[in-house]
Design a protein around this motif. Structure first.
Motif, PDB file in Angstrom:
ATOM      1  N   ARG A 153      -0.522   2.266   1.715  1.00 50.76           N
ATOM      2  CA  ARG A 153      -1.974   1.845   1.889  1.00 50.76           C
ATOM      3  C   ARG A 153      -2.657   0.993   0.766  1.00 50.76           C
ATOM      4  NH1 ARG A 153      -2.573   5.853   5.550  1.00 50.76           N
ATOM      5  NH2 ARG A 153      -4.168   6.951   4.228  1.00 50.76           N
ATOM      6  N   GLU A 154      -2.639   1.918  -0.188  1.00 50.34           N
ATOM      7  CA  GLU A 154      -3.055   1.718  -1.542  1.00 50.34           C
ATOM      8  C   GLU A 154      -2.509   0.251  -2.044  1.00 50.34           C
ATOM      9  OE1 GLU A 154      -2.790   5.080  -4.032  1.00 50.34           O
ATOM     10  OE2 GLU A 154      -4.860   5.884  -3.082  1.00 50.34           O
ATOM     11  N   ALA A 155      -1.195   0.257  -1.853  1.00 44.46           N
ATOM     12  CA  ALA A 155      -0.443  -0.888  -2.553  1.00 44.46           C
ATOM     13  C   ALA A 155      -0.755  -2.066  -1.695  1.00 44.46           C
ATOM     14  CB  ALA A 155       1.172  -0.687  -2.550  1.00 44.46           C
ATOM     15  N   ILE A 156      -0.854  -1.946  -0.332  1.00 45.51           N
ATOM     16  CA  ILE A 156      -1.009  -3.107   0.458  1.00 45.51           C
ATOM     17  C   ILE A 156      -2.459  -3.722   0.345  1.00 45.51           C
ATOM     18  CG2 ILE A 156      -1.727  -3.592   2.810  1.00 45.51           C
ATOM     19  CD1 ILE A 156       0.514  -1.505   3.650  1.00 45.51           C
TER      20      ILE A 156
ATOM     21  N   ASP B 179      -5.984  -7.744  -1.961  1.00 46.35           N
ATOM     22  CA  ASP B 179      -7.035  -8.118  -2.940  1.00 46.35           C
ATOM     23  C   ASP B 179      -6.921  -9.214  -3.799  1.00 46.35           C
ATOM     24  OD1 ASP B 179      -8.925  -5.995  -2.042  1.00 46.35           O
ATOM     25  OD2 ASP B 179      -8.367  -4.779  -3.449  1.00 46.35           O
ATOM     26  N   GLN B 180      -5.382  -9.352  -4.133  1.00 47.30           N
ATOM     27  CA  GLN B 180      -5.143 -10.646  -4.839  1.00 47.30           C
ATOM     28  C   GLN B 180      -5.026 -11.760  -3.962  1.00 47.30           C
ATOM     29  OE1 GLN B 180      -0.902  -9.525  -6.173  1.00 47.30           O
ATOM     30  NE2 GLN B 180      -1.915  -7.495  -7.322  1.00 47.30           N
ATOM     31  N   ASP B 181      -4.571 -11.725  -2.860  1.00 47.37           N
ATOM     32  CA  ASP B 181      -4.504 -12.947  -1.817  1.00 47.37           C
ATOM     33  C   ASP B 181      -4.385 -12.358  -0.389  1.00 47.37           C
ATOM     34  OD1 ASP B 181      -4.154 -15.040  -0.256  1.00 47.37           O
ATOM     35  OD2 ASP B 181      -2.305 -15.652  -0.969  1.00 47.37           O
TER      36      ASP B 181
ATOM     37  N   ILE C 168       2.722 -10.005   3.816  1.00 45.42           N
ATOM     38  CA  ILE C 168       3.321  -9.046   3.231  1.00 45.42           C
ATOM     39  C   ILE C 168       4.369  -8.170   4.150  1.00 45.42           C
ATOM     40  CG2 ILE C 168       2.630  -6.544   2.552  1.00 45.42           C
ATOM     41  CD1 ILE C 168      -0.306  -7.663   2.186  1.00 45.42           C
ATOM     42  N   VAL C 169       5.393  -7.769   3.575  1.00 45.86           N
ATOM     43  CA  VAL C 169       6.511  -7.292   4.006  1.00 45.86           C
ATOM     44  C   VAL C 169       6.951  -5.805   3.242  1.00 45.86           C
ATOM     45  CG1 VAL C 169       7.376  -9.369   4.903  1.00 45.86           C
ATOM     46  CG2 VAL C 169       8.328  -8.456   2.451  1.00 45.86           C
TER      47      VAL C 169
ATOM     48  N   ASP D 106      -7.554  -3.629   9.344  1.00 47.86           N
ATOM     49  CA  ASP D 106      -8.628  -2.905   9.014  1.00 47.86           C
ATOM     50  C   ASP D 106      -9.425  -3.690   7.832  1.00 47.86           C
ATOM     51  OD1 ASP D 106      -8.154  -1.085  10.854  1.00 47.86           O
ATOM     52  OD2 ASP D 106      -7.382   0.336   9.578  1.00 47.86           O
ATOM     53  N   TYR D 107      -8.601  -4.167   6.876  1.00 53.32           N
ATOM     54  CA  TYR D 107      -8.960  -5.030   5.888  1.00 53.32           C
ATOM     55  C   TYR D 107      -9.863  -6.066   6.231  1.00 53.32           C
ATOM     56  CZ  TYR D 107      -8.815  -7.462   1.291  1.00 53.32           C
ATOM     57  OH  TYR D 107      -9.295  -8.381   0.247  1.00 53.32           O
TER      58      TYR D 107
END
Length: 103
Positions: A15-18, A23-25, A30-31, A62-63
């Protein structure tokens, strides 16, 4: 909870990596491979990828719910996704050039 037993990766780390990728784009596709690359890992048996996809979907939803994304932003993402699909059609899937013919 441990999601990937090959690399000892928890759902919290995924989740933190996602979230970092979003946050970058926030409208990028995302895969699982992109998530693992962001964590400097690689899929080994890839048995965890279906669970990673579920985490990607839930975390992304959620984001955007917290971000209050507008309809215009969602439409722009869909047009970018369609353009990506058109640019990377069957030649990409089959790993051969369009002019190449199998005998």
């Amino acid at each position: 909870m441990l999601v990937c037993s090959c690399n000892y990766i928890t759902d919290k780390e995924i989740r933190e990596a996602i979230i970092e990728l979003l946050d970058q784009d926030c409208w990028q596709l995302i895969v699982p491979a992109k998530v693992y690359h962001a964590m400097s890992k690689r899929g080994r048996c890839c048995g965890c990828f279906p669970n990673v996809v579920d985490i990607i979907i839930k975390t992304t939803e959620d984001y955007h719910a917290r971000r209050h994304s507008t309809e215009a932003e969602i439409f722009d993402f869909m047009s970018r996704l369609k353009k990506f699909h058109e640019e990377n059609g069957r030649a990409d899937i089959e790993r051969r050039q369009k002019g190449h013919r199998a005998a």
